[in-house]
Every structure is written in structure tokens, then in C-alpha cells.
Design a protein around this motif. Structure first.
Motif, PDB file in Angstrom:
ATOM      1  N   SER A 180      86.366  18.907 -70.592  1.00 38.00           N
ATOM      2  CA  SER A 180      86.395  17.451 -70.801  1.00 38.00           C
ATOM      3  C   SER A 180      86.944  16.716 -69.595  1.00 38.00           C
ATOM      4  O   SER A 180      87.473  15.611 -69.711  1.00 38.00           O
ATOM      5  N   ARG A 217      93.063  27.288 -78.791  1.00 36.97           N
ATOM      6  CA  ARG A 217      93.828  26.080 -79.119  1.00 36.97           C
ATOM      7  C   ARG A 217      95.048  25.931 -78.211  1.00 36.97           C
ATOM      8  O   ARG A 217      95.377  24.825 -77.766  1.00 36.97           O
ATOM      9  N   ARG A 220      93.899  24.727 -74.816  1.00 39.14           N
ATOM     10  CA  ARG A 220      93.513  23.323 -74.901  1.00 39.14           C
ATOM     11  C   ARG A 220      94.753  22.424 -74.949  1.00 39.14           C
ATOM     12  O   ARG A 220      94.828  21.397 -74.258  1.00 39.14           O
ATOM     13  N   GLN A 243      85.261  12.794 -75.942  1.00 35.60           N
ATOM     14  CA  GLN A 243      85.408  14.238 -75.736  1.00 35.60           C
ATOM     15  C   GLN A 243      86.692  14.812 -76.307  1.00 35.60           C
ATOM     16  O   GLN A 243      86.975  15.995 -76.127  1.00 35.60           O
ATOM     17  N   SER A 245      88.818  15.770 -79.648  1.00 36.57           N
ATOM     18  CA  SER A 245      88.659  16.030 -81.079  1.00 36.57           C
ATOM     19  C   SER A 245      89.843  15.469 -81.863  1.00 36.57           C
ATOM     20  O   SER A 245      90.833  15.019 -81.288  1.00 36.57           O
ATOM     21  N   LYS A 246      89.729  15.514 -83.176  1.00 37.72           N
ATOM     22  CA  LYS A 246      90.842  15.074 -84.014  1.00 37.72           C
ATOM     23  C   LYS A 246      92.073  15.930 -83.747  1.00 37.72           C
ATOM     24  O   LYS A 246      93.205  15.431 -83.724  1.00 37.72           O
ATOM     25  N   ASP A 248      92.799  17.371 -80.942  1.00 40.14           N
ATOM     26  CA  ASP A 248      93.328  16.936 -79.645  1.00 40.14           C
ATOM     27  C   ASP A 248      94.210  15.704 -79.819  1.00 40.14           C
ATOM     28  O   ASP A 248      95.324  15.627 -79.284  1.00 40.14           O
TER      29      ASP A 248
END
Length: 258
Positions: A180, A217, A220, A243, A245-246, A248
């Protein structure tokens, strides 16, 4: 692809082409690089390529005529259609900063003519007539454009198929769309416990045990942590591009509470 490099110091490039993993790209000519010295196209007994600036001032300026003759020789050697000539790129402090997106674009192109300036610069008349694009490594000045040219060539070469041992390596690079556009997460290797200067330091537990979802995870979250702390604009750009996510966003909210 082919890159023709105009440089007064072609010898600076030779070790680069023969060292490291990216040499595969140059040896296979996936990235075909040819070096041209404008001194070979200068006139007179001294093959002069520079002169004092009009209006006075320190230093010397690279002359337009030897560069023009050198560029003409390159055009003949490339045998390109007149309307499809490779762009001429000058490395200059006023240019667009080299980034991952630019490197990717060049890796998908047919190449370019890379112009490495020296001294106080290049006669502006040549720039106005022949240069299509200017590129910078950052807000600082180098002694010449060779280091910048090598940086561009290296960033392109490592993106070519088969150059890196692991095809997915560059996809985990900082700024890659696969991340991302965020910064890469930290990396760890053996031993599992390192006896460092401040005592034993273990590898993060999340990386042990082979639980791929947990590892993904963790990495990330580390990428988000570094990006938010050091380059928050990258997080903003990823959010604007949809880019994140929830999960994130949830993690980022926990960072704000710390």
C-alpha cells in the motif's frame, strides 16, 4: 530496454555493472547500458568540454556543442524513428524526485538517454533544446550526475524478472503498491536470541511458530507503525486510495492512544 549514459567518467560505472545481484540484469542485457564520453566528441587538440560562464562566477560550465555531437551519435546508434526517440534525462537538483513509482515506470519503458552533468552545470541552451526530463535524488547537490544515474539504473534493474533470487522480494520493498505504498516492516534472522550489547534480545514471538496469518498481521502492523511515526503522509495516501482495511484502521487508532 536500453539506457545510454553520457558521462565524463565512464569508469565509475564499471564496478557497479559487475557487482551485486543486479549485475544479472546488465550481463543479460535485460537492462542494456552503453556509456558515452562527450570528450570523444569534442573538437581541438585538448578535446575541451567545458568553459568559463558568461557573466562571470566560479567554476566551469559544460559546453553545448560536445554534448550535442555526443547525443547525435547516440541517436544514430540507437537507430530510432525520429518521432520515437528515447527521452533525454538530466540529473539535476531542480528535477522530480526519484521514487518507487518512477523506477517502476522506467522498468516498463524502452529506456532513455541519461545525462550526467559536472562542474557548475550544463549550458542552458542545450537543456532547453534537448532535455526532456530532469530527475533528482533529493534536496542536496552531488559532484556529478553519475551517482544519481547509478541509483536509477539499480532501482530499475532489481525490478526486472529473474534478477532477484526471490521473485517476490521487491514486492515487499518500502513504497511498493503491494504494501500500500507504506514502509516495509523490520526483519529478523538467526540466531533466535542474539546476545547483544545490552543483553539477550529475542525475535518477536509473532514471527515464530509458522502461523502465516499471525505473521502477516504482525508485519502489517509494524509497517503501519513505522509509516505513521516516520512518514505519516504515506498512511494518508494509502487511506485516500482505499488501501487500508478495517483492521488497519483499528490498529492505527490504538497507536494514537499510546
Amino acid at each position: 530496454m536500453r539506457f545510454d549514459v553520457i558521462t565524463l567518467f565512464p569508469e565509475l560505472f564499471e564496478p557497479f555493472f559487475k557487482s551485486g545481484i543486479t549485475r544479472r540484469a546488465f550481463e543479460s542485457r535485460q537492462v542494456d547500458v552503453r556509456l558515452w564520453n562527450p570528450r570523444d566528441h569534442a573538437q581541438g587538440n585538448y578535446r575541451r568540454v567545458d568553459d568559463r560562464p558568461f557573466g562571470g562566477g566560479p567554476g566551469m560550465v559544460m559546453m553545448a556543442e560536445p554534448l550535442w555531437r555526443c547525443l547525435q551519435a547516440i541517436r544514430v546508434d540507437r537507430a530510432e524513428p525520429e518521432l520515437a526517440c528515447a527521452p533525454v534525462v538530466l540529473f539535476s537538483p531542480i528535477g522530480q524526485k526519484l521514487d518507487h513509482a518512477m523506477a517502476t515506470a522506467w522498468s516498463e519503458s524502452a529506456g532513455a538517454v541519461l545525462l550526467c552533468g559536472r562542474y557548475e552545470g550544463i549550458d542552458q541552451r542545450f537543456i532547453d533544446a534537448c532535455v526532456d526530463r530532469q530527475v533528482s535524488l533529493g534536496d542536496f547537490v552531488l559532484s556529478g550526475g553519475e551517482i544519481a544515474a547509478i541509483a536509477l539504473l539499480d532501482s530499475v534493474a532489481r525490478l526486472m524478472p529473474g534478477v532477484l533470487s526471490d521473485e517476490g522480494s521487491h514486492q515487499q520493498d518500502s513504497f511498493n503498491p503491494a504494501l500500500s505504498g507504506l514502509l516495509d516492516s523490520p526483519h529478523h534472522t538467526r540466531p533466535e536470541v542474539w546476545e547483544g550489547p545490552d543483553g539477550p534480545v529475542g525475535v518477536p514471538a509473532a514471527l515464530l511458530g509458522g502461523h502465516h496469518e499471525r505473521i502477516g498481521r504482525y508485519r502489517r502492523d509494524q509497517s503501519l507503525t513505522l509509516s505513521q511515526a516516520l512518514r505519516p503522509e504515506l498512511v494518508d495516501q494509502a487511506r485516500a486510495a482505499g488501501q487500508l482495511s478495517k483492521a488497519d484502521e483499528t490498529f492505527l487508532r490504538t497507536l494514537k492512544k499510546l
